[in-house]
Motif scaffolding. Structure first.
Motif, PDB file in Angstrom:
ATOM      1  N   VAL A  45      34.836  34.346  -0.596  1.00  0.00           N
ATOM      2  CA  VAL A  45      35.930  33.376  -0.568  1.00  0.00           C
ATOM      3  C   VAL A  45      35.319  31.985  -0.622  1.00  0.00           C
ATOM      4  O   VAL A  45      34.574  31.584   0.276  1.00  0.00           O
ATOM      5  CB  VAL A  45      36.791  33.518   0.695  1.00  0.00           C
ATOM      6  N   GLU A  46      35.619  31.256  -1.693  1.00  0.00           N
ATOM      7  CA  GLU A  46      35.144  29.881  -1.851  1.00  0.00           C
ATOM      8  C   GLU A  46      36.314  28.927  -1.608  1.00  0.00           C
ATOM      9  O   GLU A  46      37.335  29.009  -2.294  1.00  0.00           O
ATOM     10  CB  GLU A  46      34.581  29.656  -3.249  1.00  0.00           C
ATOM     11  N   LEU A  47      36.150  28.032  -0.655  1.00  0.00           N
ATOM     12  CA  LEU A  47      37.161  27.010  -0.380  1.00  0.00           C
ATOM     13  C   LEU A  47      36.706  25.691  -0.977  1.00  0.00           C
ATOM     14  O   LEU A  47      35.637  25.179  -0.629  1.00  0.00           O
ATOM     15  CB  LEU A  47      37.370  26.846   1.118  1.00  0.00           C
ATOM     16  N   PHE A  48      37.506  25.140  -1.870  1.00  0.00           N
ATOM     17  CA  PHE A  48      37.265  23.804  -2.401  1.00  0.00           C
ATOM     18  C   PHE A  48      38.116  22.837  -1.590  1.00  0.00           C
ATOM     19  O   PHE A  48      39.347  22.918  -1.578  1.00  0.00           O
ATOM     20  CB  PHE A  48      37.585  23.753  -3.893  1.00  0.00           C
ATOM     21  N   THR A  49      37.438  21.923  -0.894  1.00  0.00           N
ATOM     22  CA  THR A  49      38.091  21.089   0.103  1.00  0.00           C
ATOM     23  C   THR A  49      37.515  19.683   0.061  1.00  0.00           C
ATOM     24  O   THR A  49      36.560  19.408  -0.682  1.00  0.00           O
ATOM     25  CB  THR A  49      37.906  21.711   1.506  1.00  0.00           C
ATOM     26  N   SER A  50      38.090  18.801   0.872  1.00  0.00           N
ATOM     27  CA  SER A  50      37.604  17.423   0.949  1.00  0.00           C
ATOM     28  C   SER A  50      37.976  16.811   2.288  1.00  0.00           C
ATOM     29  O   SER A  50      39.081  17.039   2.795  1.00  0.00           O
ATOM     30  CB  SER A  50      38.202  16.576  -0.184  1.00  0.00           C
ATOM     31  N   PRO A 103      44.178  22.344   7.707  1.00  0.00           N
ATOM     32  CA  PRO A 103      44.570  23.721   8.034  1.00  0.00           C
ATOM     33  C   PRO A 103      43.747  24.770   7.290  1.00  0.00           C
ATOM     34  O   PRO A 103      43.423  25.831   7.845  1.00  0.00           O
ATOM     35  CB  PRO A 103      46.042  23.778   7.634  1.00  0.00           C
ATOM     36  N   ALA A 104      43.387  24.491   6.042  1.00  0.00           N
ATOM     37  CA  ALA A 104      42.548  25.417   5.278  1.00  0.00           C
ATOM     38  C   ALA A 104      41.128  25.447   5.826  1.00  0.00           C
ATOM     39  O   ALA A 104      40.482  26.502   5.882  1.00  0.00           O
ATOM     40  CB  ALA A 104      42.542  25.030   3.798  1.00  0.00           C
ATOM     41  N   ASP A 105      40.630  24.274   6.254  1.00  0.00           N
ATOM     42  CA  ASP A 105      39.301  24.218   6.874  1.00  0.00           C
ATOM     43  C   ASP A 105      39.274  25.059   8.149  1.00  0.00           C
ATOM     44  O   ASP A 105      38.303  25.782   8.411  1.00  0.00           O
ATOM     45  CB  ASP A 105      38.920  22.769   7.185  1.00  0.00           C
TER      46      ASP A 105
END
Length: 230
Positions: free
Chosen positions: A28-33, A41-43
């Protein structure tokens, strides 16, 4: 002798069959900032996913929100380029955060936990076509793999920081301290693999950060195998 022959035949058939998905983790790769107000919430959800034995979770921080007022301290242009490459392969014109890519093929908004979990469950049911082992010894990483079918694949080495909290002073998340999990610090292509032949390579493994080996068909296609090296 007939009984022994039948048992031997059954054993050989088992060896030739695709591997069970039981021991195959899902990437699972999360693209975040840090500059994205909808990302925390995704972090936080990635922390939860990182605790699962059947998931390898990685956070790749992109740089295209830096202009809003806060420069993400983990972001690198190559992570943005990776997300855009995924979009190109799937004929999507836009990228967004928070986005989760599951095993290189399915994408979903990272704030939809049930959708993410359903996709993980879906990929857990896929039969493995590639066997992968990755073992560290005296500063080197030995990577071995074999495939049930031919094709081209890219072998990448990800290094990551397990956890860090950042006090954000400007931008959309100004005034917040946010904890981040499995923060990718580098991505290196270590081999282009012709899957008709077994893979057996050694690469340097400098430093103490954990590592993940990812084998991905056609560079940005399906993830065929993934292994964690703690």
């Amino acid at each position: 002798m007939l009984r022994l022959g039948a048992l031997l035949t059954a054993f050989l058939i088992t060896l030739a069959a695709p591997l069970s998905a039981q021991d195959r983790p899902v990437l699972v790769e999360l693209f975040t900032s840090q500059g994205c107000s909808s990302c925390p919430p995704a972090d936080a959800f990635l922390h939860e996913l990182a605790k699962r034995d059947d998931v390898i979770a990685l956070a790749l921080h992109v740089d295209y929100w830096d202009y809003i007022g806060w420069k993400d301290s983990f972001a690198k242009p190559e992570y943005t380029a990776r997300q855009r490459a995924y979009a190109k392969v799937s004929n999507r014109r836009m990228v967004y955060t928070p986005q989760m890519i599951i095993n290189g093929t399915d994408h979903v908004v990272g704030t939809r936990p049930m959708d993410v979990k359903d996709l993980i469950k879906k990929h857990r049911g896929d039969a493995a076509q590639v066997t992968l082992t990755a073992q560290e010894h005296q500063g080197k990483l030995k990577i071995s793999a074999s495939a049930a079918a031919g094709g081209k694949a890219t072998v990448r080495l990800f290094r990551y920081r397990p956890e860090e909290t950042v006090a954000i002073k400007r931008g959309e998340n100004a005034g917040r301290s946010i904890s981040y999990s499995h923060i990718v610090t580098s991505v290196t292509v270590v081999a282009d693999w012709d899957m008709r032949q077994p893979l057996d390579i050694e690469v340097p493994l400098n430093g103490d950060l954990p590592a993940v080996v990812v084998i991905q068909r056609n560079s940005f296609g399906p993830v065929e195998a993934v292994a964690r090296v703690d």
